[in-house]
Scaffold this motif. Structure first.
Motif, PDB file in Angstrom:
ATOM      1  N   LYS A  31      -9.179   2.086  -3.980  1.00  0.00           N
ATOM      2  CA  LYS A  31      -9.294   3.733  -3.538  1.00  0.00           C
ATOM      3  C   LYS A  31      -8.133   4.193  -3.492  1.00  0.00           C
ATOM      4  O   LYS A  31      -7.905   5.328  -4.307  1.00  0.00           O
ATOM      5  CB  LYS A  31     -10.080   3.427  -2.369  1.00  0.00           C
ATOM      6  N   SER A  32      -6.766   3.360  -3.837  1.00  0.00           N
ATOM      7  CA  SER A  32      -5.457   4.122  -3.186  1.00  0.00           C
ATOM      8  C   SER A  32      -5.008   4.068  -4.683  1.00  0.00           C
ATOM      9  O   SER A  32      -3.911   4.572  -5.295  1.00  0.00           O
ATOM     10  CB  SER A  32      -4.324   3.109  -2.729  1.00  0.00           C
ATOM     11  N   GLY A  33      -5.837   3.412  -6.007  1.00  0.00           N
ATOM     12  CA  GLY A  33      -5.070   3.362  -7.487  1.00  0.00           C
ATOM     13  C   GLY A  33      -5.195   2.005  -7.835  1.00  0.00           C
ATOM     14  O   GLY A  33      -4.555   2.536  -8.968  1.00  0.00           O
TER      15      GLY A  33
ATOM     16  N   PHE B 224       0.635  -1.324   0.071  1.00  0.00           N
ATOM     17  CA  PHE B 224       0.148  -0.005  -0.163  1.00  0.00           C
ATOM     18  C   PHE B 224       0.998   1.142   0.190  1.00  0.00           C
ATOM     19  O   PHE B 224       0.457   1.952  -0.476  1.00  0.00           O
ATOM     20  CB  PHE B 224      -0.988  -0.202   1.306  1.00  0.00           C
ATOM     21  N   THR B 225       1.763   1.005   0.807  1.00  0.00           N
ATOM     22  CA  THR B 225       2.976   2.085   0.813  1.00  0.00           C
ATOM     23  C   THR B 225       3.756   2.528  -0.238  1.00  0.00           C
ATOM     24  O   THR B 225       3.768   3.761  -0.677  1.00  0.00           O
ATOM     25  CB  THR B 225       3.917   2.295   1.751  1.00  0.00           C
TER      26      THR B 225
ATOM     27  N   LYS C 129       1.303   6.670  -6.914  1.00  0.00           N
ATOM     28  CA  LYS C 129       1.071   7.436  -6.966  1.00  0.00           C
ATOM     29  C   LYS C 129       0.883   9.220  -7.454  1.00  0.00           C
ATOM     30  O   LYS C 129       0.637   9.850  -8.058  1.00  0.00           O
ATOM     31  CB  LYS C 129      -1.233   6.978  -6.560  1.00  0.00           C
ATOM     32  N   GLU C 130       1.935   9.776  -5.660  1.00  0.00           N
ATOM     33  CA  GLU C 130       1.612  10.541  -6.429  1.00  0.00           C
ATOM     34  C   GLU C 130       2.662  11.007  -6.891  1.00  0.00           C
ATOM     35  O   GLU C 130       2.880  12.480  -7.450  1.00  0.00           O
ATOM     36  CB  GLU C 130       2.498  10.202  -4.619  1.00  0.00           C
TER      37      GLU C 130
ATOM     38  N   LEU D 114       2.822   1.486  -3.449  1.00  0.00           N
ATOM     39  CA  LEU D 114       0.843   1.854  -4.242  1.00  0.00           C
ATOM     40  C   LEU D 114       1.144   3.577  -3.967  1.00  0.00           C
ATOM     41  O   LEU D 114       1.213   4.325  -4.805  1.00  0.00           O
ATOM     42  CB  LEU D 114      -0.118   1.559  -4.004  1.00  0.00           C
ATOM     43  N   LYS D 115       1.053   3.770  -2.978  1.00  0.00           N
ATOM     44  CA  LYS D 115       0.751   5.305  -3.048  1.00  0.00           C
ATOM     45  C   LYS D 115       1.961   6.236  -3.632  1.00  0.00           C
ATOM     46  O   LYS D 115       1.671   7.481  -3.544  1.00  0.00           O
ATOM     47  CB  LYS D 115       0.373   5.743  -1.241  1.00  0.00           C
ATOM     48  N   ASN D 116       2.978   6.179  -2.697  1.00  0.00           N
ATOM     49  CA  ASN D 116       3.906   6.960  -3.635  1.00  0.00           C
ATOM     50  C   ASN D 116       4.079   6.576  -5.244  1.00  0.00           C
ATOM     51  O   ASN D 116       4.216   7.505  -6.208  1.00  0.00           O
ATOM     52  CB  ASN D 116       5.622   6.005  -3.432  1.00  0.00           C
TER      53      ASN D 116
ATOM     54  N   ASN E 244      -9.243  -0.673  -0.010  1.00  0.00           N
ATOM     55  CA  ASN E 244      -8.512  -0.185   0.171  1.00  0.00           C
ATOM     56  C   ASN E 244      -6.782   0.384  -0.875  1.00  0.00           C
ATOM     57  O   ASN E 244      -7.045   1.391  -1.380  1.00  0.00           O
ATOM     58  CB  ASN E 244      -7.399  -0.032   1.868  1.00  0.00           C
ATOM     59  N   GLY E 245      -7.364  -0.738  -1.843  1.00  0.00           N
ATOM     60  CA  GLY E 245      -6.006  -1.040  -2.731  1.00  0.00           C
ATOM     61  C   GLY E 245      -7.131  -0.411  -4.236  1.00  0.00           C
ATOM     62  O   GLY E 245      -5.830   0.536  -4.758  1.00  0.00           O
TER      63      GLY E 245
END
Length: 225
Positions: A93-95, A61-62, A68-69, A64-66, A90-91
């Motif tokens: 929605k996070s992209g 998840f971390t 997308k950022e 994935l967040k990076n 969660n996955g």
């Protein structure tokens, strides 16, 4: 050329996925560590990332967040042993583009990979055209539409030209080319790239095309019509 990155710490599973996807003619790299996986994902060299949630040093998840950022364009399929609906949401929605729960059948994953990639415009074209150059993806053949002359172009030459044509009029750095064409596990000398570019330029000249691969000092290369 479609390149896939697998970030999965179960090496037997990663190798199984890699072997099966290579039968689909994809180019596949594997990483078993979260931080190293993020580093390679941020190269933006991959069309698709298969990303496990539970990883050493950094979770999926971390990562994935990076991704997308940093506006990385790779599609992402999440893998996890968790079956809770909250984790899936969660996955997504996070992209993430898709989510597969372990254990899964390998053919299901392959079907999901194919569905994501073949719905993408780059994944379904038979030709790439820039100026009077026409590259046949299926036959690895290069045609000049002005002279109607053609020539075969294979292996690394094909992968390199395909990458440049897909990014026409953009400056592509050497590092980007190495990551996309040679992959993360390969080390090559700079003059190898120059040699391949020289071969491609000669073939473009032989068939009479006006398309040019320009060297941009200190930055990289650009294909111009």
């Amino acid at each position: 050329m479609v390149r896939i990155l697998i970030i999965e710490d179960e090496m037997s599973l990663a190798d199984l996925i890699k072997e099966r996807l290579e039968k689909e003619k994809y180019i596949v790299d594997t990483i078993c560590d979260g931080e190293e996986g993020l580093y390679n994902a941020l190269s933006n060299a991959y069309d698709l990332i298969i990303l496990d949630v539970m990883l050493p040093s950094m979770d999926g998840f971390t990562i994935l967040k990076n991704i997308k950022e940093k506006e990385i364009t790779s599609k992402v399929i999440m893998l996890t042993a968790k079956s809770m609906i909250e984790d899936k949401l969660n996955g997504l929605k996070s992209g993430a583009n898709d989510y597969v729960t372990k254990p899964f059948h390998i053919e299901e994953l392959v079907a999901r990979v194919n569905n994501l990639l073949r719905n993408d415009e780059k994944g379904i074209r038979d030709y790439i055209e820039v100026g009077d150059l026409k590259l046949n993806i299926k036959k690895s053949n290069l045609l000049c539409t002005t002279t109607n002359e053609s020539i075969d172009i294979v292996c690394k030459e094909f992968l390199l030209l395909e990458y440049l044509m897909n990014n026409k009029n953009q400056i592509i750095s050497k590092e980007q080319i190495y990551n996309k064409v040679w992959g993360i596990d390969n080390e090559i000398e700079s003059n190898n790239l120059e040699a391949y570019l020289s071969f491609i330029r000669k073939k473009i000249k032989i068939i009479g095309s006006k398309v040019n691969i320009k060297s941009v000092r200190g930055l990289g290369y650009k294909l111009e019509a």
